[in-house]
Scaffold this motif. Sequence first.
Motif, PDB file in Angstrom:
ATOM      1  N   THR A  64      -7.377  -0.123  10.772  1.00  0.00           N
ATOM      2  CA  THR A  64      -6.368   0.651  10.580  1.00  0.00           C
ATOM      3  C   THR A  64      -4.919  -0.012  10.499  1.00  0.00           C
ATOM      4  O   THR A  64      -4.028   0.262   9.465  1.00  0.00           O
ATOM      5  N   ILE A  65      -4.411  -0.708  11.339  1.00  0.00           N
ATOM      6  CA  ILE A  65      -3.319  -1.542  11.484  1.00  0.00           C
ATOM      7  C   ILE A  65      -3.078  -2.217  10.399  1.00  0.00           C
ATOM      8  O   ILE A  65      -2.165  -2.328   9.724  1.00  0.00           O
ATOM      9  N   SER A  66      -4.361  -3.232   9.999  1.00  0.00           N
ATOM     10  CA  SER A  66      -4.272  -4.026   8.780  1.00  0.00           C
ATOM     11  C   SER A  66      -3.889  -3.296   7.559  1.00  0.00           C
ATOM     12  O   SER A  66      -2.927  -3.711   6.884  1.00  0.00           O
ATOM     13  N   PHE A  67      -4.508  -2.079   7.377  1.00  0.00           N
ATOM     14  CA  PHE A  67      -4.521  -1.179   6.387  1.00  0.00           C
ATOM     15  C   PHE A  67      -3.062  -0.729   6.085  1.00  0.00           C
ATOM     16  O   PHE A  67      -2.214  -0.800   5.069  1.00  0.00           O
ATOM     17  N   ARG A  68      -2.572  -0.449   7.307  1.00  0.00           N
ATOM     18  CA  ARG A  68      -1.183   0.140   7.310  1.00  0.00           C
ATOM     19  C   ARG A  68      -0.155  -1.023   6.956  1.00  0.00           C
ATOM     20  O   ARG A  68       0.871  -0.630   6.215  1.00  0.00           O
ATOM     21  N   ILE A  69      -0.209  -2.228   7.384  1.00  0.00           N
ATOM     22  CA  ILE A  69       0.463  -3.229   7.247  1.00  0.00           C
ATOM     23  C   ILE A  69       0.413  -3.625   5.699  1.00  0.00           C
ATOM     24  O   ILE A  69       1.387  -3.759   4.980  1.00  0.00           O
ATOM     25  N   TYR A  70      -0.698  -3.682   5.055  1.00  0.00           N
ATOM     26  CA  TYR A  70      -1.094  -3.857   3.677  1.00  0.00           C
ATOM     27  C   TYR A  70      -0.184  -2.805   2.676  1.00  0.00           C
ATOM     28  O   TYR A  70       0.522  -3.232   1.962  1.00  0.00           O
ATOM     29  N   LYS A  71      -0.263  -1.628   3.344  1.00  0.00           N
ATOM     30  CA  LYS A  71       0.255  -0.649   2.544  1.00  0.00           C
ATOM     31  C   LYS A  71       1.902  -0.602   2.404  1.00  0.00           C
ATOM     32  O   LYS A  71       2.408  -0.529   1.595  1.00  0.00           O
ATOM     33  N   SER A  72       2.338  -1.060   3.606  1.00  0.00           N
ATOM     34  CA  SER A  72       3.540  -1.190   3.821  1.00  0.00           C
ATOM     35  C   SER A  72       4.490  -2.379   2.995  1.00  0.00           C
ATOM     36  O   SER A  72       5.381  -2.116   2.213  1.00  0.00           O
ATOM     37  N   VAL A  73       3.596  -3.436   3.157  1.00  0.00           N
ATOM     38  CA  VAL A  73       4.068  -4.650   2.037  1.00  0.00           C
ATOM     39  C   VAL A  73       3.984  -4.105   0.869  1.00  0.00           C
ATOM     40  O   VAL A  73       4.792  -4.715  -0.103  1.00  0.00           O
ATOM     41  N   LEU A  74       2.898  -3.586   0.559  1.00  0.00           N
ATOM     42  CA  LEU A  74       2.699  -3.180  -1.166  1.00  0.00           C
ATOM     43  C   LEU A  74       3.794  -2.095  -1.624  1.00  0.00           C
ATOM     44  O   LEU A  74       4.427  -2.355  -2.588  1.00  0.00           O
ATOM     45  N   GLN A  75       4.195  -1.180  -0.849  1.00  0.00           N
ATOM     46  CA  GLN A  75       5.213  -0.543  -1.114  1.00  0.00           C
ATOM     47  C   GLN A  75       6.572  -1.194  -1.149  1.00  0.00           C
ATOM     48  O   GLN A  75       7.274  -0.890  -1.984  1.00  0.00           O
ATOM     49  N   ALA A  76       6.887  -2.040  -0.159  1.00  0.00           N
ATOM     50  CA  ALA A  76       7.958  -2.731  -0.259  1.00  0.00           C
ATOM     51  C   ALA A  76       8.058  -3.697  -1.464  1.00  0.00           C
ATOM     52  O   ALA A  76       9.159  -3.960  -2.281  1.00  0.00           O
ATOM     53  N   VAL A  77       6.936  -4.460  -1.965  1.00  0.00           N
ATOM     54  CA  VAL A  77       7.248  -5.225  -3.058  1.00  0.00           C
ATOM     55  C   VAL A  77       7.013  -4.388  -4.299  1.00  0.00           C
ATOM     56  O   VAL A  77       7.979  -4.825  -5.362  1.00  0.00           O
ATOM     57  N   GLN A  78       6.530  -3.175  -4.557  1.00  0.00           N
ATOM     58  CA  GLN A  78       6.562  -2.560  -5.780  1.00  0.00           C
ATOM     59  C   GLN A  78       7.807  -1.506  -5.784  1.00  0.00           C
ATOM     60  O   GLN A  78       7.826  -0.634  -6.716  1.00  0.00           O
ATOM     61  N   LYS A  79       8.174  -1.313  -4.752  1.00  0.00           N
ATOM     62  CA  LYS A  79       9.433  -0.304  -4.418  1.00  0.00           C
ATOM     63  C   LYS A  79       8.965   0.911  -4.620  1.00  0.00           C
ATOM     64  O   LYS A  79       9.728   1.602  -5.452  1.00  0.00           O
ATOM     65  N   THR A  80       7.869   1.356  -4.076  1.00  0.00           N
ATOM     66  CA  THR A  80       7.558   2.646  -4.169  1.00  0.00           C
ATOM     67  C   THR A  80       7.821   3.534  -2.959  1.00  0.00           C
ATOM     68  O   THR A  80       7.985   2.824  -1.803  1.00  0.00           O
ATOM     69  N   ASP A  81       7.586   4.659  -2.945  1.00  0.00           N
ATOM     70  CA  ASP A  81       7.705   5.672  -1.932  1.00  0.00           C
ATOM     71  C   ASP A  81       6.612   6.604  -1.625  1.00  0.00           C
ATOM     72  O   ASP A  81       6.490   7.838  -1.642  1.00  0.00           O
TER      73      ASP A  81
END
Length: 190
Positions: free
Chosen positions: A49-66
Amino acid sequence: MCAIDLLYWRNVKQSGAVFSSVLLLLFSLTQFSVVSVGAYLALAALSATISFRIYKSVLQAVQKTDEGHPFKAYLEIEIALSQDQISKYADKILLYTNTCMKELRRLFLVQDLIDSLKFAVLMWLLTYVGALFNGLTLLILAVVSMFTMPVVYEKHQAQIDQYVGLIRTQVNSVVGKIQAKIPGAKRKEE
């Protein structure tokens, strides 16, 4: 999906996943303590769950989505048990406990001699089972049996019923002979 569908392998993937997960857990318990297995399972789930949360956070930062928190839907689900549910389960446990205590009292205080003798034979046989297997081994055998016997019975029902009928007839014959020889062991008509 209900438990019967799992045991009859109606959906092979789900039954296989449940069967292998339970078997893996039981085999783990044969090698490690319950505390260690619980801790390792919790660490594995937490790592995922921590890995998935970090992955999604990085993906949101790179794609600049919310998109927000990836587990938001699960965090909002109410998981508390109601007083009614707790009361219902407590009542069931109380019923089973009382029934079990009454039956044990009946067997140990020899209300029915034949039933008490059957119970004594069962306990005697269990001493041999206990000498051969520990509790986890019996639990593993029970899980394997739960996932194999229903399917085998479904495929070979006629032959199994025939042999069970023969065995039942023989057992009833032997029990009848024993009851005839023991004074005061006449069974009430059922």
